[in-house]
Enzyme design. Sequence first.
Site, PDB file in Angstrom:
ATOM      1  N   GLU A 165      -1.229  -7.719   4.828  1.00 41.66           N
ATOM      2  CA  GLU A 165      -2.435  -7.982   3.786  1.00 41.66           C
ATOM      3  C   GLU A 165      -2.515  -8.966   3.303  1.00 41.66           C
ATOM      4  O   GLU A 165      -2.438  -9.566   2.332  1.00 41.66           O
ATOM      5  CB  GLU A 165      -2.194  -6.729   2.753  1.00 41.66           C
ATOM      6  CG  GLU A 165      -2.126  -5.216   3.335  1.00 41.66           C
ATOM      7  CD  GLU A 165      -2.135  -4.366   2.172  1.00 41.66           C
ATOM      8  OE1 GLU A 165      -1.818  -4.778   0.928  1.00 41.66           O
ATOM      9  OE2 GLU A 165      -2.257  -2.917   2.624  1.00 41.66           O
ATOM     10  N   GLU A 361      -0.242   1.472   7.981  1.00 38.99           N
ATOM     11  CA  GLU A 361       0.078   1.847   6.829  1.00 38.99           C
ATOM     12  C   GLU A 361      -0.971   3.013   6.216  1.00 38.99           C
ATOM     13  O   GLU A 361      -2.174   2.516   6.440  1.00 38.99           O
ATOM     14  CB  GLU A 361       0.162   0.849   5.423  1.00 38.99           C
ATOM     15  CG  GLU A 361       1.643   0.195   5.522  1.00 38.99           C
ATOM     16  CD  GLU A 361       1.424  -0.896   4.096  1.00 38.99           C
ATOM     17  OE1 GLU A 361       0.847  -0.506   3.044  1.00 38.99           O
ATOM     18  OE2 GLU A 361       1.855  -2.124   4.438  1.00 38.99           O
TER      19      GLU A 361
HETATM   20  C1  BG6 Z   1       0.142  -1.537   0.295  1.00 37.58           C
HETATM   21  C2  BG6 Z   1       1.122  -2.432   0.255  1.00 37.58           C
HETATM   22  O1  BG6 Z   1      -1.184  -2.185   0.096  1.00 37.58           O
HETATM   23  O2  BG6 Z   1       0.165  -0.546  -0.784  1.00 37.58           O
HETATM   24  C3  BG6 Z   1       2.393  -2.163  -0.083  1.00 37.58           C
HETATM   25  O3  BG6 Z   1       1.401  -3.127   1.325  1.00 37.58           O
HETATM   26  C4  BG6 Z   1       2.217  -1.219  -1.451  1.00 37.58           C
HETATM   27  O4  BG6 Z   1       3.461  -3.244  -0.476  1.00 37.58           O
HETATM   28  C5  BG6 Z   1       1.478   0.021  -1.068  1.00 37.58           C
HETATM   29  O5  BG6 Z   1       3.481  -0.918  -2.116  1.00 37.58           O
HETATM   30  C6  BG6 Z   1       1.073   0.856  -2.319  1.00 37.58           C
HETATM   31  O6  BG6 Z   1       0.719   0.324  -3.551  1.00 37.58           O
HETATM   32  P1  BG6 Z   1       1.252   1.071  -4.795  1.00 37.58           P
HETATM   33  O7  BG6 Z   1       0.589  -0.099  -5.941  1.00 37.58           O
HETATM   34  O8  BG6 Z   1       0.815   2.207  -5.072  1.00 37.58           O
HETATM   35  O9  BG6 Z   1       2.899   0.616  -4.631  1.00 37.58           O
END
Ligand code: BG6
Length: 458
Positions: A165, A361
């Site tokens: 990202e 992801e």
């Molecule tokens: C993704 C990132 O965008 O979102 C992760 O690559 C992150 O590092 C994940 O933990 C979830 O976001 P959050 O803020 O709910 O932990």
Amino acid sequence: MIYNFPKDFWWGSASSATQMEGAYNIDGKEKNIWDFWYETYPHRFHNNIGPKVTSNFYYKYEEDINLMKELGHNSFRFSISWSRLIKKDGSINQKAVDFYNKVIDKMIECKVEPFINLYHFDMPMYLQEIGGWENREVVSKYQEYAKTCFSLFGDRVKKWFTHNEPIVPVECGYLGNYHYPEVVDFKRAVQVGYHIMLSSALAIMEYKNLKLGGQIGIIINLTPSYPRSNSKEDLEASNIADLLLNRSFLDTSVFGEFPKELVEFIKEQDLMPTYTKEDLEIIKNNTIDLLGVNYYQPRRIKAKETEKGEVLTPESFFDFYDMPNKKINPHRGWEIYEKGIYDLSINIRDNYNNIPFFISENGMGVEGEEKFKVEGIIEDTYRIEFIKEHLKYLNKALNEGCNIKGYHLWTFMDNWSWLNAYKNRYGFVEVDINNNFIRTPKRSAYWFRELIKNNGFN
Ligand code: BG6
């Protein structure tokens, strides 16, 4: 209806060094920006919890990888911690090499393919002190670091990613005041973005020179932009959001050129970064083999209705649109829009040469997940539903010719998140941070194991 997936589809999950390793000051690890920021401003972190211990993977990696095997996963993405591997004086930290070697070897032994990412928001503090991504010298340091990683681990690791990202350090660190160094300055943000893009191309160049026979790519959070309506104003606003936040890295990584429209926009706003023709040649000649796509939620956009504000940011050009009746994950507040995964796949098929990609992801954060525990197991049927509905759309995209190679959930086991600490849990596996970091698979982990075994579901 049966949803089948191609043979050798990558099933697994993803995490990152700072979010899971812990051991933040052990065995010669230097500080990264998170360690420094936490030390100096702990109140910026949810419940004052920083990245000191996270999921304790540094000590529990064998147990965790055994569990990945037991749960049927065939791949796992993690990142190398730059501040663990490279010392302030530029030397290689042998203890870090030993650790990553042990992790990689254990994964291979367990038939869980290691996918390695080089940068997940975690600039070593000693490099941030000289300007971080704003400084061209740091780009060269990253190039050396990348080459070191390929030389040390590239004999066994065949899937590499230059960044996770890449828009996030730009948006959060230099535009939105969410991450260190808490700068809000569009021009500096553009320089940071440009240097990150250049660093990615330089790492790809190093990788290709070494002829290690694997693949290299980048992970982009391709949040599709949907305009509120088809009015000219909404369409224009949505186009700018997409240009700045998606196509800036996507087009450049795939085609080797910054989109012309983006360059015009940057020029018009007087935000041009310092660059050289040689850099642009490097970007042109070193494009990705493979794309990772992170998808959580759509970006709904409307024409600017609020005041532009005194400080110029991307949001000076559009507003976020709070669409009525959208489906919401009530435990995290994010919209759930499963079809987004299909739309982005078709976009890659039609506009990006159908480049091979995988969902690197996707996932569902849940606050207070312990309340779903029945007889010791978190009954996360909502997560099963979430994955299923996204996979149905991914399956449809596959059937329509998209070149999709796999699906990774964020994340394997509950981990620490940048600003939310352990508030939102995403894992297939529960981590009891109050009780020895005990790992317990959730219901979704067993459901996913069945899915992998059958390479599909009903
Ligand atoms: C993704 C990132 O965008 O979102 C992760 O690559 C992150 O590092 C994940 O933990 C979830 O976001 P959050 O803020 O709910 O932990």
